[in-house]
Design a protein around this motif. Structure first.
Motif, PDB file in Angstrom:
ATOM      1  N   ILE A   1       0.829  -1.202   0.000  1.00  0.00           N
ATOM      2  CA  ILE A   1       0.000   0.000   0.000  1.00  0.00           C
ATOM      3  C   ILE A   1       0.865   1.254   0.000  1.00  0.00           C
ATOM      4  O   ILE A   1       0.642   2.182  -0.773  1.00  0.00           O
ATOM      5  CB  ILE A   1      -0.952   0.008   1.211  1.00  0.00           C
TER       6      ILE A   1
ATOM      7  N   SER B   1      -3.441  -0.369  -3.274  1.00  0.00           N
ATOM      8  CA  SER B   1      -4.790  -0.083  -2.788  1.00  0.00           C
ATOM      9  C   SER B   1      -4.714   1.065  -1.795  1.00  0.00           C
ATOM     10  O   SER B   1      -3.634   1.572  -1.489  1.00  0.00           O
ATOM     11  CB  SER B   1      -5.406  -1.329  -2.130  1.00  0.00           C
ATOM     12  N   ASP B   2      -5.878   1.478  -1.298  1.00  0.00           N
ATOM     13  CA  ASP B   2      -5.940   2.568  -0.333  1.00  0.00           C
ATOM     14  C   ASP B   2      -5.988   2.022   1.088  1.00  0.00           C
ATOM     15  O   ASP B   2      -6.407   0.876   1.323  1.00  0.00           O
ATOM     16  CB  ASP B   2      -7.182   3.432  -0.579  1.00  0.00           C
ATOM     17  N   TYR B   3      -5.601   2.851   2.038  1.00  0.00           N
ATOM     18  CA  TYR B   3      -5.733   2.480   3.447  1.00  0.00           C
ATOM     19  C   TYR B   3      -7.211   2.469   3.836  1.00  0.00           C
ATOM     20  O   TYR B   3      -8.023   3.219   3.289  1.00  0.00           O
ATOM     21  CB  TYR B   3      -5.000   3.484   4.339  1.00  0.00           C
TER      22      TYR B   3
END
Length: 334
Positions: free
Chosen positions: A99, A105-107
Motif C-alpha cells: 500500500i 490499494s488505499d488504506y
C-alpha cells in the motif's frame, strides 16, 4: 581478503526488525494531535494498542527491500465543542509495503467512538477527514526510516541500489565501516566451501504455509512468468515446462524444472546466485499443494543445501516465498 562490495551485496539476506518497527510506530503515532474547527475541539492518539505483523528488511542483488504487513489499532481521546470527553479506537487493518510503496490499494480506517451525541458525532466526522493524511504521511516515512536504521547491517557498499523502495534523504548514511566486518567473515568462510573439491555436504530444509487460495491459483502464481513478479516484486523467467530453465528474483535464484503436476506439485533444481553457494552446485526444491475446502497447504522441501546454511536458507524461503505470497492478500490462516 574481503570480497568486493558488488559481490558481497549479491548475497540474499533478511533482518527481522519487528520490535524496532513497533517502537517506531508507537513513537510517531503518539505525536498525532489535531484541533477541530470549533473552539475547544481536539482529538489525539492516546495509545498504540497493537501493531500486529512481521517487519523485515531484505537484500538481494544489492537491493534493499522493505517487507512488512501490519494491522494497527489506535486509541484516541479528545474533547467536543461542548466540553464532552471523547474516546474510542481506530482500526487500520493493513499498513504494508504494497500500500505504502506500490500503491496497490488505499488504506482503510474503522472508527469506533465510545459514545454518540451531536457534538461528538460532528467532531468524529471532521477527524475522519483530518486524520488519514497525517497518519499516511507517517506511514510513508516508515520504509525510508527502516533503511536508514538497518540498511547498514545488510549492505557492504556505501551506496546500495534501492529500486522499488523509497530512498532516504541524501544526508542519510547507508553503511558504516563497522558493517563490513561480519559480512567479510561470512564471505571468507563461504569462499572455502567453494574451493573444496569433491562432494558438498548437504542437508534439507522444509517450510510450509496454509494460504487462503485455491491450488490452481497458487500453482499459477508459482510458475507463471507473468504472475510471479506479483509476489517476488522482481523480474522472472519461467516457461513452466519440464526441462526448461527458470529465473526468480531478478536472477537471484535459478534452476531448471524437472517435473510439473498442476495443480499439486512442482519439482525443480534450485541454485542461489551468491558467493556463499558452491559454484556449480544445485539443490532440489519440491513444492506440494494440498487443497482443502477453505485453503491450500503449500510445502516447500529444499534438498541439497550446503551444510551450515540451513537457518539462512529457511529464513529466506519464509521471507521471500511465504511472506511474498501473503503480501498480495492471500493471508495465512495459521
Amino acid at each position: 581478503m574481503a570480497l568486493p562490495p558488488s559481490t558481497a551485496n549479491w548475497h540474499w539476506k533478511n533482518k527481522n526488525v519487528t520490535k524496532w518497527g513497533k517502537d517506531w510506530f508507537e513513537q510517531e503515532l503518539l505525536a498525532v494531535r489535531v484541533k477541530g474547527e470549533k473552539e475547544g475541539e481536539e482529538l489525539f492518539i492516546s495509545d498504540v494498542k497493537e501493531v500486529d505483523g512481521d517487519i523485515e528488511l531484505g537484500q538481494r542483488k544489492s537491493k534493499l527491500i522493505t517487507i512488512y504487513d501490519c494491522k494497527i489499532s489506535l486509541a484516541f481521546e479528545g474533547t467536543a465543542s461542548d466540553g464532552t470527553s471523547v474516546q474510542g479506537t481506530i482500526q487500520i487493518p493493513e499498513v504494508s509495503h504494497e500500500i505504502t510503496v506500490d500503491k496497490t490499494s488505499d488504506y482503510s480506517y474503522y472508527w469506533s467512538p465510545s459514545a454518540s451525541s451531536p457534538t461528538v458525532d460532528a467532531l468524529i466526522a471532521q477527524m475522519r477527514k483530518s486524520f488519514p493524511p497525517i497518519l499516511e504521511e507517517i506511514f510513508a516515512r516508515f520504509p525510508a526510516a527502516m533503511i536508514d536504521t538497518h540498511g547498514k547491517d545488510l549492505t557492504v557498499s556505501a551506496d546500495p541500489s534501492r529500486a522499488g523502495t523509497p530512498a532516504p534523504g541524501a544526508s542519510s548514511s547507508s553503511a558504516s565501516g563497522t558493517a563490513a566486518a561480519p559480512t567479510t567473515a561470512s564471505a571468507t568462510t563461504s569462499a572455502k566451501v567453494e574451493k573444496k573439491a569433491g562432494k558438498v555436504n548437504t542437508s534439507t530444509v522444509e517450510v510450509e504455509a496454509t494460504l487462503v487460495a485455491t491450488a490452481d491459483d497458487l500453482f499459477s502464481l508459482l510458475t507463471d512468468e507473468k504472475r510471479i513478479p506479483m509476489w517476488t516484486r522482481a523480474p522472472a523467467q519461467s516457461a513452466a515446462k519440464a526441462d526448461t530453465d527458470y529465473s526468480l528474483f531478478g536472477g537471484g535464484v535459478k534452476g531448471k524444472y524437472i517435473s510439473l503436476e498442476p495443480p499439486k506439485k512442482v519439482v525443480q533444481t534450485w541454485s542461489l546466485s551468491s558467493p556463499t553457494w558452491p559454484e556449480g552446485h544445485a539443490a532440489t526444491l519440491t513444492t506440494t499443494l494440498d487443497q482443502s475446502s477453505e485453503s491450500t497447504k503449500v510445502t516447500w522441501v529444499l534438498q541439497g543445501i550446503p551444510k551450515g546454511q540451513e537457518d539462512e536458507i529457511k529464513n529466506n524461503l519464509e521471507g521471500y516465498y511465504i511472506h511474498g505470497l501473503k503480501s498480495i492478500g492471500l493471508g495465512s490462516i495459521l
